[in-house]
Design a protein around this motif. Sequence first.
Motif, PDB file in Angstrom:
ATOM      1  N   ALA A   1       0.832  -1.210   0.000  1.00  0.00           N
ATOM      2  CA  ALA A   1       0.000   0.000   0.000  1.00  0.00           C
ATOM      3  C   ALA A   1       0.862   1.253   0.000  1.00  0.00           C
ATOM      4  CB  ALA A   1      -0.943  -0.003   1.197  1.00  0.00           C
ATOM      5  N   SER A   2       1.993   1.215   0.704  1.00  0.00           N
ATOM      6  CA  SER A   2       2.870   2.390   0.746  1.00  0.00           C
ATOM      7  C   SER A   2       3.478   2.662  -0.629  1.00  0.00           C
ATOM      8  CB  SER A   2       3.968   2.209   1.796  1.00  0.00           C
ATOM      9  OG  SER A   2       4.969   1.304   1.374  1.00  0.00           O
ATOM     10  N   GLU A   3       3.801   1.612  -1.365  1.00  0.00           N
ATOM     11  CA  GLU A   3       4.360   1.812  -2.704  1.00  0.00           C
ATOM     12  C   GLU A   3       3.325   2.424  -3.640  1.00  0.00           C
ATOM     13  OE1 GLU A   3       5.852  -2.173  -3.316  1.00  0.00           O
ATOM     14  OE2 GLU A   3       7.840  -1.594  -2.601  1.00  0.00           O
ATOM     15  N   TRP A   4       2.086   1.955  -3.540  1.00  0.00           N
ATOM     16  CA  TRP A   4       1.021   2.539  -4.360  1.00  0.00           C
ATOM     17  C   TRP A   4       0.786   3.994  -3.970  1.00  0.00           C
ATOM     18  CZ3 TRP A   4      -2.476  -2.208  -3.183  1.00  0.00           C
ATOM     19  CH2 TRP A   4      -2.123  -3.277  -4.019  1.00  0.00           C
ATOM     20  N   MET A   5       0.769   4.253  -2.675  1.00  0.00           N
ATOM     21  CA  MET A   5       0.523   5.602  -2.180  1.00  0.00           C
ATOM     22  C   MET A   5       1.650   6.551  -2.601  1.00  0.00           C
ATOM     23  SD  MET A   5      -0.154   6.774   1.768  1.00  0.00           S
ATOM     24  CE  MET A   5      -1.135   5.322   2.062  1.00  0.00           C
ATOM     25  N   LEU A   6       2.883   6.122  -2.417  1.00  0.00           N
ATOM     26  CA  LEU A   6       4.023   6.948  -2.834  1.00  0.00           C
ATOM     27  C   LEU A   6       4.014   7.184  -4.343  1.00  0.00           C
ATOM     28  CD1 LEU A   6       6.922   5.507  -0.663  1.00  0.00           C
ATOM     29  CD2 LEU A   6       6.143   7.888  -0.695  1.00  0.00           C
ATOM     30  N   GLY A   7       3.735   6.138  -5.110  1.00  0.00           N
ATOM     31  CA  GLY A   7       3.695   6.266  -6.566  1.00  0.00           C
ATOM     32  C   GLY A   7       2.628   7.247  -7.020  1.00  0.00           C
ATOM     33  N   ALA A   8       1.438   7.122  -6.452  1.00  0.00           N
ATOM     34  CA  ALA A   8       0.348   8.026  -6.829  1.00  0.00           C
ATOM     35  C   ALA A   8       0.690   9.469  -6.470  1.00  0.00           C
ATOM     36  CB  ALA A   8      -0.944   7.595  -6.140  1.00  0.00           C
ATOM     37  N   THR A   9       1.328   9.659  -5.326  1.00  0.00           N
ATOM     38  CA  THR A   9       1.672  11.013  -4.899  1.00  0.00           C
ATOM     39  C   THR A   9       2.808  11.592  -5.739  1.00  0.00           C
ATOM     40  OG1 THR A   9       0.969  10.407  -2.666  1.00  0.00           O
ATOM     41  CG2 THR A   9       2.204  12.439  -2.896  1.00  0.00           C
TER      42      THR A   9
ATOM     43  N   ALA B   1       7.291   7.521 -10.028  1.00  0.00           N
ATOM     44  CA  ALA B   1       5.927   7.060  -9.769  1.00  0.00           C
ATOM     45  C   ALA B   1       5.663   5.735 -10.468  1.00  0.00           C
ATOM     46  CB  ALA B   1       4.917   8.111 -10.227  1.00  0.00           C
ATOM     47  N   LEU B   2       6.063   5.648 -11.714  1.00  0.00           N
ATOM     48  CA  LEU B   2       5.852   4.421 -12.491  1.00  0.00           C
ATOM     49  C   LEU B   2       6.587   3.244 -11.855  1.00  0.00           C
ATOM     50  CD1 LEU B   2       4.423   3.428 -15.035  1.00  0.00           C
ATOM     51  CD2 LEU B   2       6.476   3.986 -16.316  1.00  0.00           C
ATOM     52  N   GLU B   3       7.818   3.468 -11.407  1.00  0.00           N
ATOM     53  CA  GLU B   3       8.597   2.400 -10.767  1.00  0.00           C
ATOM     54  C   GLU B   3       7.964   1.950  -9.448  1.00  0.00           C
ATOM     55  OE1 GLU B   3      12.552   3.971 -10.377  1.00  0.00           O
ATOM     56  OE2 GLU B   3      12.752   4.233 -12.552  1.00  0.00           O
ATOM     57  N   LEU B   4       7.536   2.906  -8.628  1.00  0.00           N
ATOM     58  CA  LEU B   4       6.921   2.559  -7.339  1.00  0.00           C
ATOM     59  C   LEU B   4       5.618   1.782  -7.523  1.00  0.00           C
ATOM     60  CD1 LEU B   4       7.588   5.905  -5.473  1.00  0.00           C
ATOM     61  CD2 LEU B   4       8.376   3.645  -4.714  1.00  0.00           C
ATOM     62  N   ILE B   5       4.781   2.255  -8.433  1.00  0.00           N
ATOM     63  CA  ILE B   5       3.499   1.589  -8.658  1.00  0.00           C
ATOM     64  C   ILE B   5       3.722   0.187  -9.222  1.00  0.00           C
ATOM     65  CG2 ILE B   5       1.377   1.645 -10.024  1.00  0.00           C
ATOM     66  CD1 ILE B   5       1.536   4.753  -9.767  1.00  0.00           C
ATOM     67  N   ALA B   6       4.613   0.065 -10.192  1.00  0.00           N
ATOM     68  CA  ALA B   6       4.895  -1.252 -10.781  1.00  0.00           C
ATOM     69  C   ALA B   6       5.452  -2.205  -9.726  1.00  0.00           C
ATOM     70  CB  ALA B   6       5.875  -1.110 -11.943  1.00  0.00           C
ATOM     71  N   ARG B   7       6.352  -1.711  -8.880  1.00  0.00           N
ATOM     72  CA  ARG B   7       6.910  -2.556  -7.817  1.00  0.00           C
ATOM     73  C   ARG B   7       5.816  -3.002  -6.846  1.00  0.00           C
ATOM     74  NH1 ARG B   7      11.623   0.252  -5.394  1.00  0.00           N
ATOM     75  NH2 ARG B   7      10.114   1.360  -4.134  1.00  0.00           N
ATOM     76  N   GLY B   8       4.932  -2.090  -6.479  1.00  0.00           N
ATOM     77  CA  GLY B   8       3.838  -2.445  -5.578  1.00  0.00           C
ATOM     78  C   GLY B   8       2.893  -3.466  -6.192  1.00  0.00           C
TER      79      GLY B   8
ATOM     80  N   GLY C   1      -3.131   4.730 -11.602  1.00  0.00           N
ATOM     81  CA  GLY C   1      -1.926   5.561 -11.620  1.00  0.00           C
ATOM     82  C   GLY C   1      -0.900   5.068 -12.617  1.00  0.00           C
ATOM     83  N   ARG C   2      -0.807   3.760 -12.758  1.00  0.00           N
ATOM     84  CA  ARG C   2       0.140   3.198 -13.724  1.00  0.00           C
ATOM     85  C   ARG C   2      -0.264   3.570 -15.150  1.00  0.00           C
ATOM     86  NH1 ARG C   2       1.622  -3.142 -14.026  1.00  0.00           N
ATOM     87  NH2 ARG C   2      -0.626  -3.257 -14.211  1.00  0.00           N
ATOM     88  N   ILE C   3      -1.544   3.646 -15.419  1.00  0.00           N
ATOM     89  CA  ILE C   3      -2.004   4.069 -16.745  1.00  0.00           C
ATOM     90  C   ILE C   3      -1.590   5.519 -16.996  1.00  0.00           C
ATOM     91  CG2 ILE C   3      -4.034   4.559 -18.177  1.00  0.00           C
ATOM     92  CD1 ILE C   3      -5.423   2.225 -16.683  1.00  0.00           C
ATOM     93  N   TRP C   4      -1.913   6.393 -16.042  1.00  0.00           N
ATOM     94  CA  TRP C   4      -1.587   7.809 -16.199  1.00  0.00           C
ATOM     95  C   TRP C   4      -0.081   8.027 -16.333  1.00  0.00           C
ATOM     96  CZ3 TRP C   4      -4.690  11.407 -17.688  1.00  0.00           C
ATOM     97  CH2 TRP C   4      -6.040  11.367 -17.348  1.00  0.00           C
ATOM     98  N   THR C   5       0.693   7.398 -15.472  1.00  0.00           N
ATOM     99  CA  THR C   5       2.134   7.641 -15.517  1.00  0.00           C
ATOM    100  C   THR C   5       2.755   7.071 -16.790  1.00  0.00           C
ATOM    101  OG1 THR C   5       2.539   5.722 -14.089  1.00  0.00           O
ATOM    102  CG2 THR C   5       2.503   7.869 -13.044  1.00  0.00           C
ATOM    103  N   SER C   6       2.246   5.949 -17.266  1.00  0.00           N
ATOM    104  CA  SER C   6       2.737   5.420 -18.550  1.00  0.00           C
ATOM    105  C   SER C   6       2.458   6.423 -19.652  1.00  0.00           C
ATOM    106  CB  SER C   6       2.056   4.084 -18.879  1.00  0.00           C
ATOM    107  OG  SER C   6       2.395   3.105 -17.946  1.00  0.00           O
TER     108      SER C   6
END
Length: 176
Positions: free
Chosen positions: A42-50, A60-67, A93-98
């Motif tokens: 959850a922290s990786e998703w939260m950090l990525g989104a932020t 952001a893309l790396e954090l979300i993908a890792r999570g 978030g992964r869609i937007w950041t991609s």
Amino acid sequence: MHLLAGLNLFLTRRADYTGALAAAERFAELAHASQNSVEIVASEWMLGATHNLIGHQQLALELIARGLARAEALGIGNTYYFGFDNKGRGTIGRIWTSWLCGLPETAMLRAAEVLAASTAQRRSRSRPSLYTVAASKPMALYRRKDWAGDRRCSIEWRCAAATRLASRPHVPVVSA
């Protein structure tokens, strides 16, 4: 930890992204200290989104993908804080950041995956979320010609569905 997640959401909605990042970073510190896999994901998703909102797209893309990879490997499903689905936030978030990282084909692939999962979920018990419908609008515009046969992929359907969901959340999106 739940209060920090709520603070992150609250500050995000107030457009205080620096404050939201501080809350997400503190959440991540506590998650790692606790060694709780669900909280770490959850922290990786939260950090990525932020980070996405601040403009740090690659991070952001790396954090979300890792999570998402960690969640899949550990069998972690949706995580909710204050009724907000953090896995959904990470997936969208992964869609937007991609998209923002200049990877439109990847964004399209991820958008199609989210729509397929959302449709399957709707058939079983639910309906697409307002967030899912709204977040995939740019991809629908980009690939309008390719998705022409599916009415759910028209920008008109997305706008109507988002309006119905925003104004009356109990109304199903599957209506024509």
